[in-house]
Design an enzyme around this catalytic site. Structure first.
Site, short mmCIF file in Angstrom:
data_model
loop_
_atom_site.label_atom_id
_atom_site.label_comp_id
_atom_site.label_asym_id
_atom_site.label_seq_id
_atom_site.Cartn_x
_atom_site.Cartn_y
_atom_site.Cartn_z
N ASP A 109 0.14 -7.57 1.71
CA ASP A 109 0.63 -6.18 1.77
C ASP A 109 2.16 -6.15 1.86
OD1 ASP A 109 0.54 -3.45 1.85
OD2 ASP A 109 -0.16 -3.30 3.92
N HIS B 273 0.82 -1.21 0.00
CA HIS B 273 0.00 0.00 0.00
C HIS B 273 0.85 1.27 0.00
CE1 HIS B 273 0.24 -0.06 4.57
NE2 HIS B 273 0.38 1.23 4.33
N SER C 59 4.11 2.99 8.23
CA SER C 59 3.78 1.87 7.36
C SER C 59 4.96 1.48 6.48
CB SER C 59 2.59 2.22 6.46
OG SER C 59 1.39 2.05 7.13
#
Length: 255
Positions: free
Chosen positions: A109, A64, A201
């Site tokens: 992910d 992402h 992230s």
């Protein structure tokens, strides 16, 4: 960190999961300048994600975190004052699982980035090895990044912050979020107060010295009691990672 904005058909998913694509470490302290030589700073008009250098030519991050144009800083500590050996690279190639469900951000992910030029080991740059064994529940794990150090209002630090959290049985995250993607690790502090947050992230989860996870998702606000974050489990993707690096560009991720 700046939260990833998901297209309209994913709004229902966002009610259950909150993406931490620009989060910082909550409840941590400034990292020692020598403990994050592998930590990558991903920039696209601003800092938005982290990554991990796994050899001189490859960086692992979260799927992402993919953007059309990415600038990758290595050897960075203080954002406003570059280190003498700080390097900037760009993606030569980016690999995301071909069997990833495109409308489910939490699914597989993981993103492997080949740099446009290799980097050399230096005082502030060195890769982090891939794990030789899967992690054990109860492990003490290290988190780090330039993500927000406050929540829900965001404060971006000038230096990376680090903290220790614990690896939980996945049932803890399943209960907190009504589910958990496959090949995922669940980690945090049950009483809250310490967590990754916006901007973290794609950064690493390091358990007992091994690179075990990539930050994917977590609760908003960050660092809530019994709301751990979850991390893509690197060990489960080793065959795919190793195949891509060996030149098999059509390798498929595990189901």
């Amino acid at each position: 960190m700046v939260l990833i904005r998901v297209i309209a058909n994913l709004l229902i998913l966002q009610l259950s999961y909150a993406q931490k694509s620009s989060e910082l470490v909550i409840g941590g302290d400034e990292c020692d300048i020598n403990e994050h030589r592998f930590l990558a700073f991903l920039y696209a008009g601003g800092y938005y994600c982290g990554g991990t250098l796994i050899n001189q030519e490859w960086v692992l991050s979260a799927a992402h975190c993919d953007k059309r144009i990415i600038r990758i800083y290595l050897g960075m500590h203080t954002r406003s004052v570059p280190n003498d050996d700080e390097e900037i690279r760009y993606p030569k190639e980016k690999f995301i699982c071909p069997n990833k469900k495109k409308n489910v951000i939490t699914h597989k992910d993981i993103m492997l980035i080949r740099l446009n030029r290799p980097v050399k080991n230096s005082e502030h740059i060195a890769p982090l090895s891939l794990p030789s064994n899967p992690p054990s529940v109860g492990s003490v794990c290290r988190i780090m990044g330039w993500g927000s150090i406050t929540t829900p209002d965001e404060t971006s630090p000038n230096v990376p912050h680090c903290a220790n959290i614990n690896l939980f049985n996945n049932t803890v995250c399943r209960e907190a979020y009504n589910g958990l993607p496959a090949k995922t690790l669940c980690a945090g502090v049950l009483q809250g107060g310490i967590d990754t947050c916006g901007g973290d992230s794609g950064g690493p989860l390091i358990c007992n010295g091994q690179f075990q996870g990539i930050l994917s998702w977590g609760g908003i606000p960050c660092a809530q009691p019994r709301k751990p974050a979850f991390y893509t489990k690197v060990f489960d993707y080793l065959p795919w990672i190793q195949s891509i690096i060996a030149g098999n560009k059509t390798a498929t991720c595990p189901p």
